[in-house]
Enzyme design. Structure first.
Site, PDB file in Angstrom:
ATOM      1  N   SER A  38       0.785  -1.166  -0.024  1.00 22.28           N
ATOM      2  CA  SER A  38      -0.103  -0.071  -0.050  1.00 22.28           C
ATOM      3  C   SER A  38       0.887   1.198   0.006  1.00 22.28           C
ATOM      4  O   SER A  38       1.971   1.072   0.072  1.00 22.28           O
ATOM      5  CB  SER A  38      -0.745  -0.044   1.470  1.00 22.28           C
ATOM      6  OG  SER A  38      -0.051   0.010   2.385  1.00 22.28           O
ATOM      7  N   LYS A  39       0.376   2.383  -0.241  1.00 25.76           N
ATOM      8  CA  LYS A  39       1.062   3.591  -0.131  1.00 25.76           C
ATOM      9  C   LYS A  39       1.693   3.886   1.088  1.00 25.76           C
ATOM     10  O   LYS A  39       2.972   4.058   1.086  1.00 25.76           O
ATOM     11  CB  LYS A  39       0.048   4.794  -0.489  1.00 25.76           C
ATOM     12  CG  LYS A  39      -0.133   5.024  -1.960  1.00 25.76           C
ATOM     13  CD  LYS A  39      -0.310   6.441  -2.117  1.00 25.76           C
ATOM     14  CE  LYS A  39       0.002   6.592  -3.711  1.00 25.76           C
ATOM     15  NZ  LYS A  39      -1.167   7.136  -4.479  1.00 25.76           N
ATOM     16  N   ARG A  40       1.150   3.588   2.100  1.00 28.63           N
ATOM     17  CA  ARG A  40       1.759   3.930   3.381  1.00 28.63           C
ATOM     18  C   ARG A  40       3.066   2.860   3.721  1.00 28.63           C
ATOM     19  O   ARG A  40       3.761   3.232   4.109  1.00 28.63           O
ATOM     20  CB  ARG A  40       0.562   3.540   4.527  1.00 28.63           C
ATOM     21  CG  ARG A  40       1.143   3.860   5.819  1.00 28.63           C
ATOM     22  CD  ARG A  40      -0.157   3.701   6.684  1.00 28.63           C
ATOM     23  NE  ARG A  40      -0.945   2.398   6.737  1.00 28.63           N
ATOM     24  CZ  ARG A  40      -0.730   1.529   7.641  1.00 28.63           C
ATOM     25  NH1 ARG A  40       0.116   1.557   8.609  1.00 28.63           N
ATOM     26  NH2 ARG A  40      -1.289   0.404   7.496  1.00 28.63           N
ATOM     27  N   HIS A  41       2.881   1.593   3.122  1.00 29.83           N
ATOM     28  CA  HIS A  41       3.997   0.988   2.943  1.00 29.83           C
ATOM     29  C   HIS A  41       4.909   0.875   1.838  1.00 29.83           C
ATOM     30  O   HIS A  41       5.985  -0.067   1.837  1.00 29.83           O
ATOM     31  CB  HIS A  41       3.420  -0.639   3.328  1.00 29.83           C
ATOM     32  CG  HIS A  41       2.715  -0.537   4.624  1.00 29.83           C
ATOM     33  ND1 HIS A  41       1.556  -1.378   4.740  1.00 29.83           N
ATOM     34  CD2 HIS A  41       3.071  -0.477   5.951  1.00 29.83           C
ATOM     35  CE1 HIS A  41       1.197  -1.535   6.030  1.00 29.83           C
ATOM     36  NE2 HIS A  41       2.267  -0.811   6.564  1.00 29.83           N
ATOM     37  N   GLY A  42       4.847   1.910   1.102  1.00 30.75           N
ATOM     38  CA  GLY A  42       6.026   2.337   0.314  1.00 30.75           C
ATOM     39  C   GLY A  42       5.878   2.021  -1.055  1.00 30.75           C
ATOM     40  O   GLY A  42       6.461   2.187  -2.061  1.00 30.75           O
TER      41      GLY A  42
END
Ligand code: GLU
Length: 473
Positions: free
Chosen positions: A242-246
């Site tokens: 996900s975005k939050r995870h890179g």
């Protein structure tokens, strides 16, 4: 003589250059360089609605920043549409493809029937053996490939091993639309063939496409390139990244202050390994790289690891280069005050960098750490630093300021000696002097050695900042 290795990176320019795509490019590049071959770049811009020039530029910029240079001119896939159509016609002539005149209604009905029977939707081949004289008037046909109706199609993959697809699960898919435009499946095969690609390295989301593409290769009697389908990158929790995870674009990493050599090192380790080597240069990677060392399992993106690798490369980097990167990054992310401060204090920043480097994990942290150099008085003191500036501490600083005012030798050893003597005289540990000094001189609790700071900003600025915090002049 063995054939020259030719790999390709074939991104679709529909958004930023995704970090997962950058890793695919890296593996294609490393393989080509290892074999002194070529890596070609093909921009798959056939989706005219979604392809943009900005995305094409982001691909060029991202690869260039990472140092993943490609050979020859980039190929724009859309510009080759006529060649793709020519191959579709050749497949017709070879009896490996046929015109299909099915109406949308017929296709919908086929899908409906398949759904009702619980089968995957599949074209039933009704025009495969029909005589063209039966063609309805006024209908522009599509061209479909004749896929094998029985047996297996085997993708012999360097990462996945032998992956077997049953022919009955592949239908006669379309290769040329009724408006004469090629489908993606056809375009990829024709381009890879014409570009003399020997090795296709790409994400394993293309594995089923590989089986279909092999049907086209066989239809033309072309050699199928070697293939390596690499597992996608997952988040730290094993779920889709996900975005939050890179799951960001390459440019976002540059803006967050990661160095390209750290990105290369980290991305290589995401899905490839050589023994337990964690830190290696790009030359080592090229030297070591083999498809056999690509991992079969999905890799997990880990920001902490990336930061620690980045910290390593920040410590290793030459100050002059880091200075340039700090300035570029501050400018790019709109930190105008920092950009101006860095530009106006180049020599001091350069002198400070060896002290700052061990303390930063990203270029932006370096920028933060350098702020004390050009901070405007009176400094803004952060909360942790403010806690250091107790009434007692301020009194000590005021006394110590008088001592340093009298120092003729403005050097680290001289200031250090003066501070030690003062602490001893007060019966205090050196830290009890140094920490409040750091708070007053930098506004923070983390900085280079405080005596180094004093030398870097100079005697006059030191005394002025101290008096700002003690009320004495
Ligand atoms: N354009 C495709 C993508 O961006 C890659 C196609 C391929 O590598 O064959 O996913």
């Amino acid at each position: 003589m063995a054939k020259q290795v030719v790999t390709r990176f074939a991104p679709s320019p529909t958004g930023y250059l995704h970090i997962g795509s950058a890793r695919t490019a890296l593996f294609s590049w490393a393989y080509a360089r290892h074999h002194q071959g070529k890596m070609l770049l093909r921009i798959e811009d056939t989706d005219r609605e979604r392809s943009t020039n900005a995305a094409v530029q982001a691909i060029f910029d991202g690869l260039t920043w990472l140092g993943l240079n490609w050979d020859d001119e980039p190929i724009m896939q859309f510009s080759r549409a006529e060649r793709h159509a020519e191959v579709a016609r050749e497949l017709l002539a070879r009896g490996q493809a046929y015109y299909c005149y099915c109406s949308p209604e017929e296709l919908a009905q086929m899908r409906e029937e398949a759904r009702a029977a619980g089968r995957p939707p599949r074209y039933d081949g009704r025009w495969r053996d029909r005589d063209p004289s039966e063609a309805p008037a006024g209908v522009a046909p599509v061209i479909r490939i004749k896929a094998p109706q029985e047996g297996e199609i085997v993708v012999d993959d360097h990462v996945q091993g032998k992956v077997v697809f049953k022919a009955e699960n592949l239908d006669d898919f379309i290769i040329l639309r009724s408006d004469g435009t090629p489908t993606y499946m056809l375009a990829v095969v024709v381009d890879d063939h014409d570009m003399d690609v020997t090795h296709i390295i790409r994400g394993d989301d293309h594995l089923t496409n590989a089986a279909r593409q092999i049907v086209i290769y066989n239809g033309m009697g072309w050699d199928v390139p070697e293939m390596a389908h690499i597992p996608l990158i997952h988040g730290p929790d094993g779920a889709k990244l996900s975005k939050r995870h890179g799951a960001l674009g390459v440019a976002a990493y540059r803006q967050m202050g990661y160095l390209p050599e750290a990105m290369i090192n980290y991305l290589a380790r995401l899905g490839w390994s050589r023994g337990d080597a964690e830190i290696f240069s790009v030359d080592q990677l090229v030297d070591w790289f083999s498809l056999e060392d690509l991992n079969k399992g999905a890799a997990r993106f880990d920001f902490v690891k990336l930061e620690s690798i980045n910290g390593h490369y920040i410590r290793e980097a030459a100050p002059q280069r880091l200075y340039e990167v700090m300035l570029e990054t501050a400018t790019e992310v709109g930190r105008d005050i920092d950009a101006a401060g860095l530009a106006a204090n180049k020599d001091t920043v350069l002198a400070a960098l060896p002290e700052l480097q061990p303390r930063a994990k990203t270029v932006l942290e370096l920028v933060d750490l350098a702020q004390f150099i050009y901070a405007m008085r009176p400094l803004s003191i952060d909360a942790a630093a403010a806690e250091q500036l107790t009434v007692d501490a301020r009194a000590h600083i005021a006394e110590f300021a008088k001592i340093v005012r009298g120092l003729d030798d403005w050097s680290v050893p001289a200031i250090d000696a003066a501070a030690r003597a003062f602490a001893e005289q007060k019966g205090l540990k050196l830290g009890k002097i140094a920490q409040p000094l750091r708070a007053a001189l930098t506004g923070r609790t983390i900085s280079p050695g405080i005596f180094e700071v004093m030398v870097l900003i100079g005697k006059e600025e030191t005394l002025a900042r101290l008096s700002d915090q003690t009320g004495l002049s």
